[in-house]
Motif scaffolding. Structure first.
Motif, PDB file in Angstrom:
ATOM      1  N   ALA A   1       0.913  -1.399   0.111  1.00 40.47           N
ATOM      2  CA  ALA A   1       0.002   0.007   0.079  1.00 40.47           C
ATOM      3  C   ALA A   1       0.688   1.162   0.028  1.00 40.47           C
ATOM      4  CB  ALA A   1      -0.785  -0.011   1.143  1.00 40.47           C
TER       5      ALA A   1
ATOM      6  N   LEU B   1       2.295   1.846  -3.526  1.00 41.50           N
ATOM      7  CA  LEU B   1       1.098   2.364  -4.270  1.00 41.50           C
ATOM      8  C   LEU B   1       1.146   3.506  -4.023  1.00 41.50           C
ATOM      9  CD1 LEU B   1      -1.178  -0.821  -4.199  1.00 41.50           C
ATOM     10  CD2 LEU B   1       0.218  -0.269  -6.270  1.00 41.50           C
ATOM     11  N   ALA B   2       1.080   4.152  -2.870  1.00 39.46           N
ATOM     12  CA  ALA B   2       0.928   5.607  -2.629  1.00 39.46           C
ATOM     13  C   ALA B   2       2.150   6.401  -2.976  1.00 39.46           C
ATOM     14  CB  ALA B   2       0.836   5.781  -1.035  1.00 39.46           C
TER      15      ALA B   2
ATOM     16  N   GLN C   1      -7.307   0.645  -1.177  1.00 33.58           N
ATOM     17  CA  GLN C   1      -7.382   2.202  -1.000  1.00 33.58           C
ATOM     18  C   GLN C   1      -7.394   2.642   0.282  1.00 33.58           C
ATOM     19  OE1 GLN C   1      -7.139   3.875  -4.185  1.00 33.58           O
ATOM     20  NE2 GLN C   1      -6.836   5.530  -2.652  1.00 33.58           N
TER      21      GLN C   1
ATOM     22  N   ILE D   1      -3.798   3.055   1.533  1.00 35.84           N
ATOM     23  CA  ILE D   1      -3.171   3.920   0.814  1.00 35.84           C
ATOM     24  C   ILE D   1      -3.533   5.420   1.565  1.00 35.84           C
ATOM     25  CG2 ILE D   1      -2.949   5.315  -1.228  1.00 35.84           C
ATOM     26  CD1 ILE D   1      -3.337   2.490  -2.679  1.00 35.84           C
ATOM     27  N   ASP D   2      -4.865   5.476   1.606  1.00 33.40           N
ATOM     28  CA  ASP D   2      -5.246   7.065   1.876  1.00 33.40           C
ATOM     29  C   ASP D   2      -4.805   7.143   3.562  1.00 33.40           C
ATOM     30  OD1 ASP D   2      -6.658   7.450  -0.383  1.00 33.40           O
ATOM     31  OD2 ASP D   2      -8.556   7.172   0.335  1.00 33.40           O
TER      32      ASP D   2
END
Length: 715
Positions: A526, A529-530, A624, A627-628
């Motif tokens: 994650a 991906l971020a 997601q 990530i957030d």
């Protein structure tokens, strides 16, 4: 034609000298296209025309597009399309003139400026290090939109063109000539236009571009050539590995470059326009332009520096020859700043100098440094014990262990070394500067100078103002940081300052995800991906769990000493829950043999199988959300720092976050990330995260209101 000086000589050669009124540089502003259109009209109607020379009355040749106009673009609409097409049309008209056209490049020709050069038949550049050429648009989240992608690919071939298009490289004259970006070099400014005219007279028929000639072939082969097909495949894979799909500009550049080889030249130019206007309105372009161009420019120009005469240190002392002190001494020596590297034992000080020697040896082995350069650099470092002569040192930097009592002792003992106008800096990552300043006779000359590890690669310094630090000391510290080639980020005194405080939230959120039941590998994925350079669990191992624990203990003891509850790290609950038991199990981090990862003799790492014991939840956390959580946690803490006055400017918040912490560069920094998402949209998402995962994501609406009002004021 107020911006263009039109002069025809007796041989029929017209020299068009660009001199944009009211500007320091020629740019592709709103007056450019009408002016160039008028120039083309006149050239096409000029009787007896034999050639054209484009020159500049500015110190630079042409600086490219007006970035203020691009920032103001909200949508990729028909008006934007028409504007770009009109600018490209005048370049195409130049190519169609029945006479040779030459660019006389006296200074930097970048972006739209170099695209003008590409539209000419011949390019002559002044032999000056300032006369660089290139297409740096990718570094601004854009692609060359005035024919640069299409023309450079046709001129150099795909493989060579991509090295410039995808990296935004700028070439000095010798390299530009060797790579085919220019065709000739002259040594004197006065020789530029005569050389251009001489070439025109010698080549009266050289007015048709290669790509407009029948039977044109791309250098290195067209899109179907086996080698070119291999380049396309490899470039696509390498590009994704580098950008992770987070930067649209490089992907669009590759797309335009490859497909330009498969279609009509004018059709390719139009595709380039379509891709360009899509990027103009993107949040990635606005982030790159705002942060990496205007933000960096503001720091380099001294806009954020206190007013006053420039100061330069002539001598320095670094106290402590550990990794940080040794790295600082290397940075000094590289900038030719004579430095006394002090430690309690001479052998340790000499070992600190050996650190610089090892870096030099590596540079020599790679051909980046000569042996003489190594000797010269090392001559600026003097290993020593004890104090230098009283009043002999312009800047003293204390870089001993992060122990407040030790630092106070060292500061008091070594203060006498300072020259009357000198300043004293403490390399601390979290300890309050105002408290450390109490150990010195003159707190107004004491300041925090927080370097980052490894110092030779992390080219940023967090400058921390104490309560009594003077503006003069800040100015000198700012100048010192720039003197050694580093980026200064100024913050005000607070627990953890800015960088350590925000960095702690990144590592803690990794632990929070672990506690919530997310698989460790998914947590690291994650973060990747971020856009984070390294996952939070790996980062924790690198900085060491034990160091984090010591910092917590230090601040707890400091609170007891001061009789306060600072609340430092109050939201980092998972860090304590996970790392304290791990330390008790002997897992203190990489340097202690293992932490979140196990390491073999070759340094290969594998996630420790025992991490599952820390999972308290079994939640199936969407990727997601992870990530957030990683991004929002850091952005919210940065926003708190800005709102509390720990940070002074958004520029420093953004650049400091990227270069010191590793906040994803494609966002333009934490505050720019909030603006890119939209303040209201960011606030709404933060409220969702707070409802699902905890109060650490909760921010009072008043903070968002103040950020939004600051945005409105700036607009």
């Amino acid at each position: 034609m107020q911006d263009f000086i039109y002069d025809k000589d007796s041989d029929g050669i017209v020299t068009v000298t660009m001199d944009m009124a009211g500007q320091n540089a020629n740019t592709m502003n709103k007056r450019f296209e009408p002016g160039m259109r008028a120039v083309c009209d006149r050239l096409e109607a000029e009787p007896g025309l034999t050639g054209v020379v484009f020159a500049s009355a500015k110190p630079t040749f042409f600086a490219g597009g007006d970035l203020h106009d691009i920032l103001a673009t909200e949508t990729a609409d028909a008006a934007s399309f028409a504007f770009i097409e009109a600018n490209k049309a005048v370049y195409r008209r130049l190519e169609k003139l029945p006479v040779p056209v030459v660019a006389a490049i006296n200074g930097a020709a970048l972006g739209g400026g170099y695209e003008l050069c590409l539209a000419c038949n011949h390019r002559i550049v002044l032999n000056s290090p300032k006369a660089v050429v290139g297409l740096p648009e990718v570094t601004l989240g854009l692609l060359p939109g005035a024919g640069g992608v299409v023309r450079l690919t046709a001129r150099l071939g795909l493989e060579k063109a991509l090295t410039y298009l995808l990296e935004g490289k700028q070439a000095r004259p010798d390299a530009a000539l060797a790579d085919g970006l220019v065709d000739a070099i002259v040594d004197e400014p006065e020789a530029l236009i005569p050389a251009a005219k001489a070439w025109i007279r010698a080549n009266p028929d050289a007015h048709t571009q290669p790509w407009d000639q029948k039977g044109f072939r791309y250098p290195g082969g067209d899109a179907l050539h086996p080698r070119v097909r291999q380049v396309i495949q490899v470039s696509s894979a390498m590009l994704f590995k580098k950008t992770r799909g987070l930067l649209p500009a490089p992907e669009k550049i590759l797309d335009v470059a490859v497909n330009s080889m498969r279609m009509n030249f004018d059709a390719a130019l139009r595709v380039e326009t379509r891709r360009f206007i899509g990027l103009m309105a993107s949040k990635e372009a606005k982030a790159a332009i705002s942060t990496f161009f205007f933000g960096t420019q503001a720091i380099k120009s001294g806009k954020l520096r206190p007013e006053g005469a420039r100061w330069q240190a002539g001598s320095a002392a670094v106290l402590g020859a550990g990794m940080m002190g040794s790295g600082i001494a290397y940075a000094h020596a590289k900038a030719r700043l004579a430095t006394r590297l002090n430690d309690t034992e001479l052998a340790r000080a000499e070992q600190g100098r050996a650190y610089s020697e090892a870096l030099c040896d590596k540079a020599v082995a790679r051909g980046r440094m000569e042996a003489a350069g190594k000797d010269a650099l090392l001559s600026h470092i003097t290993p020593a014990t004890g104090n230098a002569a009283a009043g002999s040192t312009d800047i003293v930097i204390e870089a001993v262990f992060e122990d407040i009592e030790l630092k106070e002792k060292v500061i008091a003992e070594t203060w006498p070394m300072l020259s009357p106008e000198g300043i004293y800096g403490s390399n601390t990552s979290t300890l309050p500067i105002s408290i450390l300043a109490q150990a010195c006779p003159d707190p107004s000359r004491f300041i925090g100078l927080h370097f980052f590890s490894p110092v030779d690669k992390m080219k940023v310094v967090e400058i921390i103002m104490g309560e009594q630090t003077s503006q003069e000391t800040l100015r000198k510290a700012y100048d010192y940081v720039q003197q050694i080639g580093y980026m200064p980020i100024v913050v005000n005194d607070a627990r953890g300052f800015f960088t350590s405080r925000v960095f702690g939230t990144f590592m803690d959120e990794g632990c929070q995800l672990l506690v919530d039941g997310m698989a460790p590998a998914a947590i690291e994925r994650a973060a990747w991906l971020a856009g984070m350079p390294v996952g939070p669990l790996q980062v924790f191992d690198e900085v060491s769990l034990i160091l984090g624990q010591k910092v917590r203990h230090t601040h707890r003891a400091l609170d007891q000493r001061l009789g306060v509850d600072s609340g430092f790290g109050q939201h980092n609950t998972a860090t304590v829950e996970v790392t304290d038991p791990m330390i008790a199990m002997g897992r203190g981090g990489r340097q202690y043999g293992g932490g979140f990862y196990d390491y073999d003799a070759q340094g290969t790492r594998v996630l420790w199988s025992g991490l599952e014991q820390f999972a308290r939840g079994t939640a199936d956390i969407p990727i997601q959300d992870a990530i957030d959580r990683i991004l929002y946690r850091q952005a919210i803490e940065t926003l708190r720092c800005l709102d509390e006055g720990v940070l002074n400017t958004e520029i420093e918040a953004n650049l400091g976050g990227i270069f010191a912490i590793g906040f994803p560069a494609h966002t333009g920094g934490a505050i720019q990330f909030i603006r890119g998402e939209g303040v209201e949209a960011f606030a709404a998402r933060a409220r969702q995260l707070a409802a699902s995962y905890g109060a650490r994501f909760a921010v009072p609406d008043s903070i968002y209101d103040r950020l939004a009002s600051r945005e409105a004021a700036a607009a």
